[in-house]
Write a protein that holds these residues in place. Structure first.
Motif, PDB file in Angstrom:
ATOM      1  N   VAL A   1       0.839  -1.205   0.000  1.00 46.69           N
ATOM      2  CA  VAL A   1       0.000   0.000   0.000  1.00 46.69           C
ATOM      3  C   VAL A   1       0.879   1.262   0.000  1.00 46.69           C
ATOM      4  O   VAL A   1       0.587   2.232  -0.708  1.00 46.69           O
ATOM      5  CB  VAL A   1      -0.971  -0.013   1.206  1.00 46.69           C
TER       6      VAL A   1
ATOM      7  N   MET B   1       1.415   6.597  -6.831  1.00 41.60           N
ATOM      8  CA  MET B   1       0.260   7.349  -7.325  1.00 41.60           C
ATOM      9  C   MET B   1       0.468   8.852  -7.124  1.00 41.60           C
ATOM     10  O   MET B   1       0.165   9.648  -8.009  1.00 41.60           O
ATOM     11  CB  MET B   1      -0.997   6.905  -6.589  1.00 41.60           C
ATOM     12  N   SER B   2       0.965   9.241  -5.939  1.00 42.95           N
ATOM     13  CA  SER B   2       1.166  10.678  -5.683  1.00 42.95           C
ATOM     14  C   SER B   2       2.146  11.285  -6.671  1.00 42.95           C
ATOM     15  O   SER B   2       1.896  12.348  -7.233  1.00 42.95           O
ATOM     16  CB  SER B   2       1.717  10.918  -4.280  1.00 42.95           C
TER      17      SER B   2
ATOM     18  N   GLY C   1      -3.047   2.521 -10.020  1.00 45.60           N
ATOM     19  CA  GLY C   1      -2.448   2.414  -8.698  1.00 45.60           C
ATOM     20  C   GLY C   1      -3.229   1.437  -7.827  1.00 45.60           C
ATOM     21  O   GLY C   1      -2.653   0.560  -7.183  1.00 45.60           O
ATOM     22  N   ILE C   2      -4.570   1.576  -7.858  1.00 45.25           N
ATOM     23  CA  ILE C   2      -5.403   0.686  -7.029  1.00 45.25           C
ATOM     24  C   ILE C   2      -5.286  -0.756  -7.520  1.00 45.25           C
ATOM     25  O   ILE C   2      -5.097  -1.690  -6.741  1.00 45.25           O
ATOM     26  CB  ILE C   2      -6.876   1.163  -7.048  1.00 45.25           C
TER      27      ILE C   2
ATOM     28  N   VAL D   1      -4.939   6.735 -11.066  1.00 45.26           N
ATOM     29  CA  VAL D   1      -5.546   6.276  -9.813  1.00 45.26           C
ATOM     30  C   VAL D   1      -6.001   4.824  -9.956  1.00 45.26           C
ATOM     31  O   VAL D   1      -5.715   3.977  -9.103  1.00 45.26           O
ATOM     32  CB  VAL D   1      -6.734   7.185  -9.415  1.00 45.26           C
TER      33      VAL D   1
ATOM     34  N   GLY E   1       0.648   3.927  -2.912  1.00 44.74           N
ATOM     35  CA  GLY E   1       0.240   5.291  -2.588  1.00 44.74           C
ATOM     36  C   GLY E   1       1.268   6.313  -3.039  1.00 44.74           C
ATOM     37  O   GLY E   1       0.930   7.335  -3.646  1.00 44.74           O
TER      38      GLY E   1
END
Lengths: 103, 558
Positions: free
Chosen positions: B188, B195-196, B420-421, B417, B192
């Protein structure tokens, strides 16, 4: 790019020369990399003992190691050779073709 | 057969990387929480997030998002490419293989490097001159946009997906091992952060994360190699002699082991590595970040230099580990017993060596660099996945080229997004799976689908949309299918009995890449449609642009 300019470049023998020279170098250098790399791999596959031969009597280093490191250095060098050729010769030829086309 | 599967397994060990070992990192024991490493990593994250904030202010258009506005220099891009390419796998996996069997590690280093001259000679400049955001722009210059973009997006996404799963699973295992964090937490955190970077900072942030990571990794590895050589007064002979003396395999570590006995597998794997690099979407995408073909070729020359230098370092690090770690078995070996192997598994050789030459602080540094390495690679992958969806599928196929930059940028961000998920979910789903084959599969697809289409569209006048798409899909499907039927998946993943795999070789490339070229050639030659005539007629204009850069998208025109 205008149609006339494209026509001019296409019929310019210097442009054909640039394409031929660059392709010839790219092909030759690619083949060289293929020969060196696959040559090394197939040598390992077919003549292991040759690569295990010691560099000098009393040394532990086998000739396969400097050869392998040599392939790495060769890869770097041959890339540099092409880039140098392109930065000097090919770019100059391309600039000349463009200048003659009035660009 | 036995030697062939051993070659395959050893290959996958490095190909899939640190995590690929399965037996090692695959069942990584959670370690004591390493606070020094975590503190250093937090420092890295803070710096990169600060850069992301700065980059976000500069990321206003789709061009900024995909290419950082095209203003990266050749030298910077070379470092970023190296940062994109030097994975934790090559660092820990290759030094671990050298530690385990000496010479054989060298064979892998070479394999991972030989693709770069090919990229330089055949791809970099032409790509820069013809393309704008993705490699599909290159094939799309004269081919029908709908089919060629659909194909390119498929080729990109398949490569990105397999590469990404391998990275995420590896990240989870590695971080569990290095930092003592839970697998799921690690995945995770990686998802995360990645993604940022991509979401807010686009290509600018991704590039700088890759540059910083490349510099840290090169500095760290240089220090280790230097520290090792210093102990032997810079005499390779002394280092090798000591290694031969203390290694269980003695003099055998100075010669090729059982790695290559099956020439067909060796050649097939060699082809995948050599031509696959020229078909990796996240690598090809980097050539659009520089302002000209000249900078594009300079960037590959720098990348090749750094990557080659790095592989030489991993060789020294592996031998250094042989000598230095055996001097303190109680510290580095399971139960202090040389026969039981390294604590944490064979891929920990470089990490333990960091401790041996630089103490706990340097150990923390190297662990943090390994984490940063994964982040840089997955950020690049996410960005190229997002560009395939937003630029190729959304803007060209769905909106027929009528999407405005703002809408395209929005789709890119939504895709980021989603990717990423999905990456986090897949990472968690594949935790206990053997993902060793996935990086090799990504290379096989890249060299069998993306590379032939690019190569033929740029260099062969008679190539047509029909030929390119047919050949590209044949290469794509064949490389995936043959990989599933090979021992690495059929036996190691699906659990069928040994020797039952239908396709006996370690890589499909020899067959799938050849088929792709043959199909492109045959279908193009027999294509007599009016569309094909128009496409052939466009070749001259394409060639003028690819050879002289006339009309190429400039840094500003991006």
């Amino acid at each position: 790019m205008s149609h006339a300019m494209a026509e001019h470049i296409r019929s310019n023998p210097k442009f054909r020369h640039l394409v031929r020279t660059r392709n010839a170098w790219a092909t030759a250098l690619t083949l060289l990399v293929v020969v060196v790399y696959f040559g090394y791999i197939l040598l390992i596959a077919f003549d292991r003992d040759l690569l295990a031969t010691k560099l000098a009597p009393g040394s532990v280093i086998s000739i396969g190691i400097p050869m392998g490191l040599g392939v790495i250095l060769f890869t770097i060098l041959i890339t540099a050779v092409y880039v140098h050729l392109a930065n000097t010769r090919f770019d100059r030829m391309a600039a000349e073709v463009l200048r003659e086309a009035g660009k | 057969m036995k030697s062939r599967s051993r070659w395959a397994m050893l290959l996958l060990f490095v190909a899939g990387g640190a995590w690929a070992a399965g037996a090692d990192l695959g069942q990584a024991q959670k370690q004591v929480t390493n606070w020094t490493a975590i503190a250093m990593f937090v420092g890295f994250v803070l710096v990169t997030l600060w850069i992301t904030k700065w980059a976000a202010a500069k990321t206003r258009t789709a061009a900024d998002f995909y290419t950082a506005g095209g203003g990266i220099t050749g030298f910077q891009n070379g470092l970023a490419i190296a940062g994109d390419y030097m994975s934790a796998a090559s660092f820990l996996g290759i030094s671990g293989l050298v530690f385990a069997s000496g010479f054989d590690g060298l064979i892998f280093s070479i394999g991972w490097l030989v693709g770069w001259p090919v990229v330089t000679f055949l791809m970099a400049e032409r790509l820069r001159n013809l393309g704008k955001f993705t490699f599909a722009d290159v094939a799309g210059y004269r081919f029908a946009p709908l089919p060629i973009r659909t194909f390119a997006a498929c080729g990109s996404l398949v490569v990105v997906a397999f590469y990404m799963i391998a990275q995420m699973v590896g990240a989870g295992q590695l971080i569990k091992l290095l930092f003592g964090l839970d697998y799921a937490v690690a995945v995770v955190v990686v998802g995360g952060l990645m993604m940022s970077y991509v979401l807010f900072g686009g290509m600018t942030a991704t590039t700088w994360v890759q540059i910083i990571k490349a510099v840290l990794l090169l500095v760290g590895a240089s220090f280790m190699a230097f520290a090792v050589l210093l102990q032997f007064h810079f005499s390779p002979e002394a280092l090798f002699a000591k290694a031969v003396e203390v290694h269980a395999k003695k003099d055998a570590i100075m010669a090729p082991g059982g790695l290559i006995k099956d020439p067909v597998s060796a050649v097939s794997v060699g082809l995948a590595l050599m031509f696959g690099t020229a078909g990796l979407p996240h690598i090809l995408m980097r050539f659009f970040t520089v302002p000209s073909a000249r900078e594009a070729r300079k960037s590959v020359a720098w990348a090749t230099t750094w990557i080659g230098y790095f592989y030489i370092l991993t060789f020294i690090i592996g031998f250094g580990a042989i000598v230095l770690l055996t001097q303190d078995p109680a510290m580095y070996y399971v139960d202090g017993d040389l026969a039981k192997g390294l604590k944490g598994g064979g891929n920990m050789a470089a990490v333990h060596l960091a401790n041996a030459v630089g103490g706990n602080v340097f150990l923390g540094f190297i662990s943090a660099v390994a984490f940063a390495t994964i982040l840089a690679v997955v950020a690049g992958l996410t960005l190229s996945g997002a560009s395939a969806v937003a630029h190729d599928l959304y803007a060209t196929v769905i909106k027929k080229g009528k999407a405005d930059s703002w809408a395209e940028l929005r789709v890119s961000k939504i895709t980021t997004v989603v990717l990423g998920i999905v990456a986090v979910l897949l990472g968690i789903a594949f935790e206990k799976q053997n993902v060793a084959f996935m990086v090799m599969l990504a290379f096989a697809v890249a060299c069998s689908a993306n590379f032939p289409v690019l190569f033929m569209s740029v260099l062969w006048k008679n190539c047509t949309t029909r030929g390119a798409v047919a050949g590209g899909f044949v290469g794509l499907i064949l490389s995936v299918a043959l990989t599933i039927l090979s021992p690495a998946v059929w036996e190691a993943v699906l659990g069928n009995p040994k020797g039952s795999a239908w396709f006996p070789y370690a890589s499909p490339a020899l067959f799938s890449m050849t088929s792709a070229f043959v199909v492109i050639w045959l279908v193009s030659l027999t294509d007599r449609s009016a569309q094909a005539q128009r496409e052939r007629a466009l070749f001259d204009a394409q060639q003028i642009r690819s050879e002289t850069g006339l009309g190429a998208a400039g840094a500003a025109g991006h």
